[in-house]
Scaffold this motif. Structure first.
Motif, PDB file in Angstrom:
ATOM      1  N   ASN A   1       0.678  -1.217   0.000  1.00 44.22           N
ATOM      2  CA  ASN A   1      -0.265  -0.001  -0.039  1.00 44.22           C
ATOM      3  C   ASN A   1       0.840   1.065  -0.446  1.00 44.22           C
ATOM      4  O   ASN A   1       1.261   2.030   0.760  1.00 44.22           O
ATOM      5  CB  ASN A   1      -0.820  -0.050   1.392  1.00 44.22           C
ATOM      6  N   LYS A   2       1.459   1.533  -1.012  1.00 43.37           N
ATOM      7  CA  LYS A   2       2.173   3.388  -1.795  1.00 43.37           C
ATOM      8  C   LYS A   2       2.307   4.253  -0.403  1.00 43.37           C
ATOM      9  O   LYS A   2       3.279   4.850  -0.115  1.00 43.37           O
ATOM     10  CB  LYS A   2       2.150   3.243  -2.568  1.00 43.37           C
ATOM     11  N   LYS A   3       0.073   4.028  -0.919  1.00 42.84           N
ATOM     12  CA  LYS A   3      -0.328   5.391   0.208  1.00 42.84           C
ATOM     13  C   LYS A   3       0.424   6.047   1.177  1.00 42.84           C
ATOM     14  O   LYS A   3       0.141   6.156   1.900  1.00 42.84           O
ATOM     15  CB  LYS A   3      -1.432   6.042   0.315  1.00 42.84           C
ATOM     16  N   LYS A   4      -0.275   4.486   1.954  1.00 43.65           N
ATOM     17  CA  LYS A   4      -0.229   4.352   3.057  1.00 43.65           C
ATOM     18  C   LYS A   4       1.259   4.065   3.877  1.00 43.65           C
ATOM     19  O   LYS A   4       1.478   5.201   4.953  1.00 43.65           O
ATOM     20  CB  LYS A   4      -1.065   3.031   4.243  1.00 43.65           C
ATOM     21  N   LEU A   5       2.625   3.246   3.089  1.00 40.47           N
ATOM     22  CA  LEU A   5       3.685   3.630   3.863  1.00 40.47           C
ATOM     23  C   LEU A   5       4.164   5.199   3.943  1.00 40.47           C
ATOM     24  O   LEU A   5       4.249   5.919   4.541  1.00 40.47           O
ATOM     25  CB  LEU A   5       3.421   2.931   2.832  1.00 40.47           C
ATOM     26  N   SER A   6       3.864   5.958   2.881  1.00 36.78           N
ATOM     27  CA  SER A   6       4.362   6.710   1.942  1.00 36.78           C
ATOM     28  C   SER A   6       3.786   7.879   3.562  1.00 36.78           C
ATOM     29  O   SER A   6       4.931   8.466   3.580  1.00 36.78           O
ATOM     30  CB  SER A   6       4.183   7.208   0.988  1.00 36.78           C
ATOM     31  N   ASN A   7       2.528   7.961   3.835  1.00 34.16           N
ATOM     32  CA  ASN A   7       2.276   8.826   4.593  1.00 34.16           C
ATOM     33  C   ASN A   7       2.897   8.528   5.868  1.00 34.16           C
ATOM     34  O   ASN A   7       3.710   9.455   6.686  1.00 34.16           O
ATOM     35  CB  ASN A   7       1.169   8.529   5.164  1.00 34.16           C
ATOM     36  N   ARG A   8       2.988   7.148   6.662  1.00 31.97           N
ATOM     37  CA  ARG A   8       4.257   7.287   7.432  1.00 31.97           C
ATOM     38  C   ARG A   8       5.726   7.188   7.138  1.00 31.97           C
ATOM     39  O   ARG A   8       5.883   8.215   8.293  1.00 31.97           O
ATOM     40  CB  ARG A   8       3.895   5.851   7.522  1.00 31.97           C
ATOM     41  N   LEU A   9       5.985   7.122   6.010  1.00 29.03           N
ATOM     42  CA  LEU A   9       7.285   7.500   5.820  1.00 29.03           C
ATOM     43  C   LEU A   9       7.727   9.127   5.444  1.00 29.03           C
ATOM     44  O   LEU A   9       8.747  10.153   6.507  1.00 29.03           O
ATOM     45  CB  LEU A   9       8.227   7.518   4.493  1.00 29.03           C
ATOM     46  N   ASN A  10       6.974   9.654   5.565  1.00 23.69           N
ATOM     47  CA  ASN A  10       6.312  11.367   5.961  1.00 23.69           C
ATOM     48  C   ASN A  10       7.121  12.033   7.636  1.00 23.69           C
ATOM     49  O   ASN A  10       7.565  12.616   7.341  1.00 23.69           O
ATOM     50  CB  ASN A  10       5.160  11.761   5.567  1.00 23.69           C
ATOM     51  N   GLU A  11       6.672  11.071   8.192  1.00 20.09           N
ATOM     52  CA  GLU A  11       6.389  11.136   9.477  1.00 20.09           C
ATOM     53  C   GLU A  11       8.008  10.632  10.274  1.00 20.09           C
ATOM     54  O   GLU A  11       8.661  11.188  10.921  1.00 20.09           O
ATOM     55  CB  GLU A  11       6.104  10.735  10.646  1.00 20.09           C
ATOM     56  N   ARG A  12       8.443   9.691   9.270  1.00 16.86           N
ATOM     57  CA  ARG A  12       9.925   8.910  10.369  1.00 16.86           C
ATOM     58  C   ARG A  12      10.150   7.641   9.615  1.00 16.86           C
ATOM     59  O   ARG A  12       9.460   7.641   8.680  1.00 16.86           O
ATOM     60  CB  ARG A  12       9.638   8.420  11.717  1.00 16.86           C
ATOM     61  N   SER A  13      11.371   7.146   9.701  1.00 15.79           N
ATOM     62  CA  SER A  13      11.728   6.265   8.525  1.00 15.79           C
ATOM     63  C   SER A  13      11.731   4.981   9.257  1.00 15.79           C
ATOM     64  O   SER A  13      10.909   5.470  10.637  1.00 15.79           O
ATOM     65  CB  SER A  13      13.662   6.202   8.894  1.00 15.79           C
ATOM     66  N   LEU A  14      11.176   3.360   9.085  1.00 13.26           N
ATOM     67  CA  LEU A  14      10.680   2.492   9.410  1.00 13.26           C
ATOM     68  C   LEU A  14      12.096   1.814   9.418  1.00 13.26           C
ATOM     69  O   LEU A  14      13.610   1.991   8.993  1.00 13.26           O
ATOM     70  CB  LEU A  14       9.744   2.562   8.227  1.00 13.26           C
ATOM     71  N   VAL A  15      11.940   0.548   9.455  1.00 14.67           N
ATOM     72  CA  VAL A  15      12.909  -0.872  10.341  1.00 14.67           C
ATOM     73  C   VAL A  15      12.732  -1.834   9.199  1.00 14.67           C
ATOM     74  O   VAL A  15      11.255  -1.835   9.085  1.00 14.67           O
ATOM     75  CB  VAL A  15      13.352  -1.006  11.219  1.00 14.67           C
ATOM     76  N   MET A  16      12.902  -2.218   7.857  1.00 15.45           N
ATOM     77  CA  MET A  16      12.478  -3.223   6.749  1.00 15.45           C
ATOM     78  C   MET A  16      12.985  -4.246   7.270  1.00 15.45           C
ATOM     79  O   MET A  16      14.886  -4.339   7.243  1.00 15.45           O
ATOM     80  CB  MET A  16      12.265  -3.081   5.584  1.00 15.45           C
ATOM     81  N   ALA A  17      13.339  -5.361   7.464  1.00 20.54           N
ATOM     82  CA  ALA A  17      13.907  -6.854   7.193  1.00 20.54           C
ATOM     83  C   ALA A  17      12.974  -8.009   6.183  1.00 20.54           C
ATOM     84  O   ALA A  17      12.019  -7.702   6.644  1.00 20.54           O
ATOM     85  CB  ALA A  17      13.595  -7.182   8.908  1.00 20.54           C
ATOM     86  N   PRO A  18      13.962  -9.076   6.181  1.00 20.99           N
ATOM     87  CA  PRO A  18      12.846  -9.662   6.339  1.00 20.99           C
ATOM     88  C   PRO A  18      11.798 -10.662   7.066  1.00 20.99           C
ATOM     89  O   PRO A  18      12.951 -10.787   7.883  1.00 20.99           O
ATOM     90  CB  PRO A  18      14.288 -11.186   5.708  1.00 20.99           C
ATOM     91  N   TYR A  19      11.372 -11.139   6.493  1.00 25.47           N
ATOM     92  CA  TYR A  19      10.404 -12.008   7.252  1.00 25.47           C
ATOM     93  C   TYR A  19      10.458 -12.960   8.092  1.00 25.47           C
ATOM     94  O   TYR A  19      10.545 -14.578   7.206  1.00 25.47           O
ATOM     95  CB  TYR A  19       8.497 -12.147   6.698  1.00 25.47           C
ATOM     96  N   PHE A  20      11.117 -13.008   9.091  1.00 21.53           N
ATOM     97  CA  PHE A  20      12.037 -14.919   9.487  1.00 21.53           C
ATOM     98  C   PHE A  20      10.738 -15.726   9.843  1.00 21.53           C
ATOM     99  O   PHE A  20      10.205 -14.814  10.424  1.00 21.53           O
ATOM    100  CB  PHE A  20      12.807 -14.022  10.602  1.00 21.53           C
ATOM    101  N   ARG A  21      11.021 -16.694   9.874  1.00 20.45           N
ATOM    102  CA  ARG A  21       9.768 -17.743  10.961  1.00 20.45           C
ATOM    103  C   ARG A  21      10.660 -17.806  12.478  1.00 20.45           C
ATOM    104  O   ARG A  21      11.504 -18.680  12.284  1.00 20.45           O
ATOM    105  CB  ARG A  21      10.777 -18.902   9.914  1.00 20.45           C
ATOM    106  N   ARG A  22      10.302 -16.818  12.938  1.00 21.49           N
ATOM    107  CA  ARG A  22      10.825 -16.948  14.654  1.00 21.49           C
ATOM    108  C   ARG A  22      10.046 -18.105  15.096  1.00 21.49           C
ATOM    109  O   ARG A  22       8.742 -18.613  15.169  1.00 21.49           O
ATOM    110  CB  ARG A  22       9.735 -15.410  14.940  1.00 21.49           C
ATOM    111  N   LEU A  23      10.720 -18.732  16.072  1.00 19.00           N
ATOM    112  CA  LEU A  23      10.153 -19.641  16.838  1.00 19.00           C
ATOM    113  C   LEU A  23       9.969 -20.082  18.403  1.00 19.00           C
ATOM    114  O   LEU A  23       8.994 -19.636  18.215  1.00 19.00           O
ATOM    115  CB  LEU A  23      11.511 -20.617  16.437  1.00 19.00           C
ATOM    116  N   MET A  24      10.889 -18.549  19.070  1.00 19.65           N
ATOM    117  CA  MET A  24      10.998 -17.965  20.469  1.00 19.65           C
ATOM    118  C   MET A  24      11.085 -16.440  20.531  1.00 19.65           C
ATOM    119  O   MET A  24      12.392 -16.282  19.986  1.00 19.65           O
ATOM    120  CB  MET A  24      11.274 -19.162  21.197  1.00 19.65           C
ATOM    121  N   ASP A  25      10.560 -15.778  20.911  1.00 20.95           N
ATOM    122  CA  ASP A  25      11.139 -14.694  21.309  1.00 20.95           C
ATOM    123  C   ASP A  25      11.122 -14.524  22.903  1.00 20.95           C
ATOM    124  O   ASP A  25      10.792 -14.653  23.879  1.00 20.95           O
ATOM    125  CB  ASP A  25       9.251 -13.441  21.093  1.00 20.95           C
ATOM    126  N   LEU A  26      12.366 -14.100  22.662  1.00 19.71           N
ATOM    127  CA  LEU A  26      12.984 -13.505  24.366  1.00 19.71           C
ATOM    128  C   LEU A  26      13.448 -11.856  24.344  1.00 19.71           C
ATOM    129  O   LEU A  26      13.882 -11.395  24.126  1.00 19.71           O
ATOM    130  CB  LEU A  26      14.083 -14.518  24.342  1.00 19.71           C
TER     131      LEU A  26
END
Length: 371
Positions: free
Chosen positions: A147-172
């Motif tokens: 959704n280009k418009k939605k993310l553009s609006n958010r990026l107008n305010e601040r940068s974001l952190v982007m990562a490959p979607y990892f297959r998480r097993l456990m959050d610690l």
């Protein structure tokens, strides 16, 4: 003596962000499970709720709703907090010290995101807001749902952190800054929203489980965490700090991402670790947080206790309702001897008190972890 104000809405205030919902009132009750002496409360507490807390052995602090000069209790609003709480800071430290998986990056414009998505059109990615807590504003992203418009609006305010979607097993989560390092097994949704947490009376039992389930050496985890903590100390960190991490599977290998983000303040991990006091030696517990609208209505707290009567906590087992019954959220702690036991009990609680319109949250199901 000035009172303490439970400023759960810490991040929006710290980074001067607009927020549609305030959580200060909803989670103010957390203060009762610490050893605070005077609370600047912004909500009233029913007498039957406070009596229940006393029955648990808690000391009720002085309530001071009219105090005009309370101290911020959850986190300190300072420039140091702005830097150390930022996921951008965590990303930079991880990249500089070999704690960051390939492909995790800061993105500053929509063109960068679109380029990454087009280079891997069949891959999912994960976007995180650098300043919000508990997975708020996080989303799973691919070229198909871009959704280009939605993310553009958010990026107008601040940068974001982007990562490959990892297959998480456990959050610690690891909480430093006290006499011992405390550990929490975070239960997050697929899109990174905090849903609950598991805590062991003896942290060694958690690492025994990790080694048995996935064969991942605890020394690797602890070594990374202590190094990361030292790096934050060099950046000026003092007092409490929680480092969030996760185990994940990639190319049939179990890997560890040791520095996802940091909470330089009090945290739900800290709170849930206070609940270890209700566990038996060798016990394990789960923190549950439900939307109250999904539960059967209760006129008062006594009615909630009546609903749970056969499951209520006694002899270091059972459910403890943690919050008053009339908020937007209702929180519970389930104590037992094994994961299997608290898994069954958590679902029984849901069956007893939910109105039946929604299934039990998949993020809270532990079936896949029962050995």
């Amino acid at each position: 003596m000035s009172s303490d104000f439970v400023n759960i809405d810490f991040e929006p205030e710290l980074y001067k962000l607009e927020s549609k919902t305030s959580f200060n009132k909803e989670f103010e009750y957390i203060y009762f499970f610490f050893e605070g002496k005077k609370l600047k409360n912004i909500r009233d507490y029913p007498k039957d709720y406070l009596e229940f807390l006393k029955h648990l052995g808690l000391e009720i602090p002085e309530l001071s709703p009219r105090d005009l000069n309370p101290k911020d209790w959850w986190g300190e609003l300072s420039e140091k907090s702005r830097v150390l709480n930022s996921k951008i800071t965590a990303l930079e430290i991880a990249q500089e010290n070999g704690f960051c998986p390939t492909g995790v990056r800061e993105v500053k414009n929509i063109e960068d995101i679109e380029k990454i998505l087009k280079s891997n059109p069949d891959r999912d990615y994960f976007i995180r807001d650098p300043y919000l807590a508990a997975g708020n504003n996080s989303l799973i992203l691919s070229l198909k749902n871009f959704n280009k418009k939605k993310l553009s609006n958010r990026l107008n305010e601040r940068s974001l952190v982007m990562a490959p979607y990892f297959r998480r097993l456990m959050d610690l989560g690891f909480i430093f800054g006290q006499s011992e390092v405390e550990v929490l097994w975070n239960l997050n949704s697929k899109d990174g929203k905090f849903k609950g947490g598991i805590v062991y009376k003896d942290f060694n039992d958690l690492f025994n489980f990790i080694e048995k389930k996935w064969g991942f050496n605890r020394d690797v985890i602890w070594d990374a965490q202590h190094k990361i903590y030292d790096l934050y100390l060099k950046k000026g960190a003092e007092g409490l700090i929680q480092i969030d991490s996760f185990l994940y599977k990639e190319e049939n290998q179990i890997k560890y991402y040791p520095l996802v983000e940091v909470n330089y303040r009090k945290s739900f991990g800290l709170f849930i670790n206070r609940l270890r006091a209700f566990l038996s030696p060798g016990g394990v517990g789960i923190f549950l947080n439900f939307a109250t609208k999904d539960l059967s209505p209760c006129e008062n707290f006594a009615a909630r206790l009546e609903q749970l009567t056969t499951l209520l906590y006694q002899n270091e087992k059972g459910v403890i309702p943690l919050s008053p019954q009339d908020g937007l959220f209702s929180s519970f702690f389930v104590s037992g001897e094994t994961l299997a036991e608290i898994n069954v009990m958590a679902q029984k609680i849901w069956d007893k008190i939910s109105i039946g319109k929604r299934p039990f949250s998949p993020s809270l199901l532990l079936d896949q972890f029962i050995l």
